[in-house]
Design a protein around this motif. Sequence first.
Motif, PDB file in Angstrom:
ATOM      1  N   ARG A   2       1.335  12.553 -15.033  1.00  0.00           N
ATOM      2  CA  ARG A   2       1.476  12.090 -13.645  1.00  0.00           C
ATOM      3  C   ARG A   2       0.430  11.375 -13.269  1.00  0.00           C
ATOM      4  NH1 ARG A   2      -0.868  13.845  -8.918  1.00  0.00           N
ATOM      5  NH2 ARG A   2       0.195  13.633  -7.025  1.00  0.00           N
ATOM      6  N   VAL A   3       0.469  10.328 -12.700  1.00  0.00           N
ATOM      7  CA  VAL A   3      -0.287   9.207 -12.366  1.00  0.00           C
ATOM      8  C   VAL A   3      -0.070   8.883 -10.836  1.00  0.00           C
ATOM      9  CG1 VAL A   3      -1.223   8.586 -14.411  1.00  0.00           C
ATOM     10  CG2 VAL A   3       0.578   7.220 -13.318  1.00  0.00           C
ATOM     11  N   PRO A   4      -1.010   8.720  -9.873  1.00  0.00           N
ATOM     12  CA  PRO A   4      -0.636   7.916  -8.496  1.00  0.00           C
ATOM     13  C   PRO A   4      -0.302   6.573  -8.830  1.00  0.00           C
ATOM     14  CG  PRO A   4      -2.939   8.449  -8.869  1.00  0.00           C
ATOM     15  CD  PRO A   4      -2.447   8.915  -9.982  1.00  0.00           C
ATOM     16  N   LEU A   5       0.558   5.998  -7.817  1.00  0.00           N
ATOM     17  CA  LEU A   5       0.934   4.518  -7.837  1.00  0.00           C
ATOM     18  C   LEU A   5       0.845   3.962  -6.631  1.00  0.00           C
ATOM     19  CD1 LEU A   5       2.171   2.036  -9.434  1.00  0.00           C
ATOM     20  CD2 LEU A   5       4.337   3.116  -9.153  1.00  0.00           C
TER      21      LEU A   5
ATOM     22  N   GLY B 162       0.955  -1.235   0.125  1.00  0.00           N
ATOM     23  CA  GLY B 162      -0.132  -0.031   0.133  1.00  0.00           C
ATOM     24  C   GLY B 162       0.791   1.284  -0.033  1.00  0.00           C
ATOM     25  N   GLU B 163       2.284   1.247  -0.194  1.00  0.00           N
ATOM     26  CA  GLU B 163       2.917   2.476  -0.067  1.00  0.00           C
ATOM     27  C   GLU B 163       2.575   3.319  -1.199  1.00  0.00           C
ATOM     28  OE1 GLU B 163       6.957   2.511  -0.738  1.00  0.00           O
ATOM     29  OE2 GLU B 163       7.003   0.486  -1.924  1.00  0.00           O
ATOM     30  N   SER B 164       2.525   4.637  -1.211  1.00  0.00           N
ATOM     31  CA  SER B 164       2.169   5.573  -2.342  1.00  0.00           C
ATOM     32  C   SER B 164       3.469   6.138  -2.891  1.00  0.00           C
ATOM     33  CB  SER B 164       1.191   6.452  -1.767  1.00  0.00           C
ATOM     34  OG  SER B 164       0.051   6.043  -1.295  1.00  0.00           O
ATOM     35  N   LEU B 165       3.213   6.145  -4.242  1.00  0.00           N
ATOM     36  CA  LEU B 165       4.344   6.764  -5.024  1.00  0.00           C
ATOM     37  C   LEU B 165       3.659   7.877  -6.116  1.00  0.00           C
ATOM     38  CD1 LEU B 165       5.198   3.641  -4.816  1.00  0.00           C
ATOM     39  CD2 LEU B 165       7.360   4.701  -5.726  1.00  0.00           C
ATOM     40  N   GLU B 166       4.425   8.719  -6.738  1.00  0.00           N
ATOM     41  CA  GLU B 166       4.333   9.233  -7.835  1.00  0.00           C
ATOM     42  C   GLU B 166       4.834   8.808  -9.034  1.00  0.00           C
ATOM     43  OE1 GLU B 166       2.937  13.967  -6.396  1.00  0.00           O
ATOM     44  OE2 GLU B 166       5.186  13.133  -5.978  1.00  0.00           O
ATOM     45  N   LEU B 167       4.269   8.691  -9.972  1.00  0.00           N
ATOM     46  CA  LEU B 167       4.763   8.335 -11.221  1.00  0.00           C
ATOM     47  C   LEU B 167       4.435   9.278 -12.614  1.00  0.00           C
ATOM     48  CD1 LEU B 167       6.441   5.827 -12.574  1.00  0.00           C
ATOM     49  CD2 LEU B 167       4.235   4.866 -13.322  1.00  0.00           C
TER      50      LEU B 167
ATOM     51  N   ARG C 237       8.866   8.452  -4.100  1.00  0.00           N
ATOM     52  CA  ARG C 237       8.169   7.875  -2.940  1.00  0.00           C
ATOM     53  C   ARG C 237       7.268   9.035  -2.109  1.00  0.00           C
ATOM     54  NH1 ARG C 237       9.163   2.852  -1.823  1.00  0.00           N
ATOM     55  NH2 ARG C 237      11.386   1.655  -2.414  1.00  0.00           N
ATOM     56  N   GLY C 238       6.138   8.362  -1.813  1.00  0.00           N
ATOM     57  CA  GLY C 238       5.270   9.215  -1.149  1.00  0.00           C
ATOM     58  C   GLY C 238       4.402  10.097  -2.312  1.00  0.00           C
ATOM     59  N   SER C 239       3.716  10.805  -1.801  1.00  0.00           N
ATOM     60  CA  SER C 239       2.748  11.742  -2.413  1.00  0.00           C
ATOM     61  C   SER C 239       2.790  13.110  -2.069  1.00  0.00           C
ATOM     62  CB  SER C 239       1.197  11.242  -2.386  1.00  0.00           C
ATOM     63  OG  SER C 239       0.776  11.224  -1.145  1.00  0.00           O
ATOM     64  N   GLY C 240       2.697  14.033  -3.045  1.00  0.00           N
ATOM     65  CA  GLY C 240       2.611  15.513  -2.730  1.00  0.00           C
ATOM     66  C   GLY C 240       2.433  16.440  -3.733  1.00  0.00           C
ATOM     67  N   ASP C 241       2.783  17.826  -3.821  1.00  0.00           N
ATOM     68  CA  ASP C 241       1.908  18.543  -4.836  1.00  0.00           C
ATOM     69  C   ASP C 241       2.798  18.777  -5.976  1.00  0.00           C
ATOM     70  OD1 ASP C 241       3.843  20.008  -3.432  1.00  0.00           O
ATOM     71  OD2 ASP C 241       2.685  21.518  -2.582  1.00  0.00           O
ATOM     72  N   LEU C 242       3.516  17.935  -6.344  1.00  0.00           N
ATOM     73  CA  LEU C 242       4.408  18.331  -7.372  1.00  0.00           C
ATOM     74  C   LEU C 242       3.669  18.060  -8.573  1.00  0.00           C
ATOM     75  CD1 LEU C 242       7.215  18.756  -8.676  1.00  0.00           C
ATOM     76  CD2 LEU C 242       7.653  16.348  -8.747  1.00  0.00           C
ATOM     77  N   HIS C 243       3.373  18.878  -9.461  1.00  0.00           N
ATOM     78  CA  HIS C 243       2.497  18.927 -10.622  1.00  0.00           C
ATOM     79  C   HIS C 243       3.344  18.672 -11.923  1.00  0.00           C
ATOM     80  CE1 HIS C 243      -0.252  20.153 -13.844  1.00  0.00           C
ATOM     81  NE2 HIS C 243      -1.327  20.049 -12.740  1.00  0.00           N
TER      82      HIS C 243
ATOM     83  N   LEU D  36       7.694  19.459 -14.050  1.00  0.00           N
ATOM     84  CA  LEU D  36       8.728  18.678 -14.893  1.00  0.00           C
ATOM     85  C   LEU D  36       8.689  19.198 -16.161  1.00  0.00           C
ATOM     86  CD1 LEU D  36       8.183  14.942 -13.510  1.00  0.00           C
ATOM     87  CD2 LEU D  36      10.066  16.734 -13.061  1.00  0.00           C
ATOM     88  N   ARG D  37       7.464  19.121 -17.018  1.00  0.00           N
ATOM     89  CA  ARG D  37       7.341  19.814 -18.280  1.00  0.00           C
ATOM     90  C   ARG D  37       8.062  20.988 -18.575  1.00  0.00           C
ATOM     91  NH1 ARG D  37       5.242  22.783 -21.922  1.00  0.00           N
ATOM     92  NH2 ARG D  37       4.682  21.704 -24.116  1.00  0.00           N
ATOM     93  N   ASP D  38       7.986  21.963 -17.635  1.00  0.00           N
ATOM     94  CA  ASP D  38       8.504  23.268 -17.792  1.00  0.00           C
ATOM     95  C   ASP D  38      10.319  23.118 -17.907  1.00  0.00           C
ATOM     96  OD1 ASP D  38       6.194  24.495 -18.080  1.00  0.00           O
ATOM     97  OD2 ASP D  38       6.151  25.208 -16.087  1.00  0.00           O
ATOM     98  N   ALA D  39      10.614  22.209 -16.685  1.00  0.00           N
ATOM     99  CA  ALA D  39      12.163  22.049 -16.539  1.00  0.00           C
ATOM    100  C   ALA D  39      12.711  21.581 -17.786  1.00  0.00           C
ATOM    101  CB  ALA D  39      12.245  20.929 -15.256  1.00  0.00           C
ATOM    102  N   VAL D  40      12.031  20.385 -18.152  1.00  0.00           N
ATOM    103  CA  VAL D  40      12.585  19.679 -19.492  1.00  0.00           C
ATOM    104  C   VAL D  40      12.521  20.294 -20.576  1.00  0.00           C
ATOM    105  CG1 VAL D  40      11.882  17.863 -20.991  1.00  0.00           C
ATOM    106  CG2 VAL D  40      11.897  17.226 -18.579  1.00  0.00           C
ATOM    107  N   ALA D  41      11.394  21.327 -20.912  1.00  0.00           N
ATOM    108  CA  ALA D  41      11.468  22.193 -21.996  1.00  0.00           C
ATOM    109  C   ALA D  41      12.639  23.152 -21.918  1.00  0.00           C
ATOM    110  CB  ALA D  41      10.090  22.983 -22.074  1.00  0.00           C
ATOM    111  N   ALA D  42      12.861  23.555 -20.733  1.00  0.00           N
ATOM    112  CA  ALA D  42      13.950  24.618 -20.625  1.00  0.00           C
ATOM    113  C   ALA D  42      15.140  24.085 -20.840  1.00  0.00           C
ATOM    114  CB  ALA D  42      13.911  25.251 -19.366  1.00  0.00           C
TER     115      ALA D  42
END
Length: 406
Positions: free
Chosen positions: A118-121, A21-26, A83-89, A93-99
């Motif tokens: 982004r999907v929860p895992l 049941g551990e939560s991640l962001e993918l 790992r974990g879940s947060g408010d990273l939108h 990531l898209r803006d960082a990669v684009a730059a």
Amino acid sequence: MTFHVDAAWTIPETLAVGPAGESLELFYVRMPFAADLEDRAGAEAHAELLEHVAQALVGVLGVEGQEYGVRHWPADDFIAWRRGSGDLHENALRDAVAAAIAPLLPGSNDAVGLSVSRVPLRLGGTHRSQTFARAVAAAARAASDPKGYQLECSASLLDRAIAERAFQFHHQPIVDCRDPQVVAYEWLCRGTMDGMKFPDLIFGVAERTDRVHTLGRVLRHVIGDELGVSDIDQMHFINVHPTDLDDPIFAKEALDGVLTPYASSIVFELTERAAIEDYRRVKAFFGALRDQGYRLAIDDLGSGYAGLTALAELDPDFIKFDMSLIRDLHEHPVKQRLLRRMRQFASEIGAKTISEGVETIHERDALLEAGCAWMQGYYFARPAPGFVDVEPGLYPQAPAPHQDAI
């Protein structure tokens, strides 16, 4: 903080074991332009692009001290996890990669097709590899077709809500201001499941995914169950989606089903959520229902041409004026004259009128002056669970103007 970069296409070792049941962001980074860059500029430029992307992802994911990983994925894409879940939108990531890739690519990032999803895992204690693979596949779909993926997720959630009958109805009173009393209640659907609570979302998803019939059947059963335990003598206005009229089960249920015992108190309110193409067939359909005691209301007259066509073709028992006609009625003499003419026409065909969206005492009084006595709106009561009454002070205290108000 631990950082992992690897190139295998299986679940990362650090995620292969762990608590249930551990939560991640993918995250999935889709870069369809990378192959074209390699064709035009060579393998060295391609490798430089991938390095810039990896560094950009690391730079964003590594700032909060949580364990994370970045992986080059098939078709020149990347996945990243944290790992974990947060408010990273995903836009961060898209803006960082684009730059990071802007100096390497001509044109805008939208033109080259960069997208990030982004999907929860949530990983279980067992079958973690399969769960991870399914989540990556879902993230890839979300990156390649965000709107389609969102609709797919919403349809799945609606299916759950339908299976669990996760719906309830709020009721808004319809009042007679000439003979002060509640004469009816409109039944308004609400969801009880997180993510599927608002009617526009519920019906919008049902329309776009061909679930209107299935949804309508469940909602009618929910209504029938509530009617079975209520002791309300007033009429019940129940919204009917035009697509429901193509469902043979609807007619069967109405004629001999969950709503049949209450037919004499039910008014089917035909909404404008979809066009009606065969009015002759619809008129015959409602004719059979009228034989059982049901009545028909045309909703939102005044909001478009379809309401006028329905009025001319279907001989409704009730006509509901759209709130656009009611808003600030006291300040618009043309609206007042129009409502008087429409009310007169309704009287000639034997239909009662109901004015929707009444929000102020001024609108109420202007409607009374126009001879429109039956009203509905926030001024009297908001939709709510149960069958709320209307406070006596909201009715006019002086006798209404003497007209044949309907």
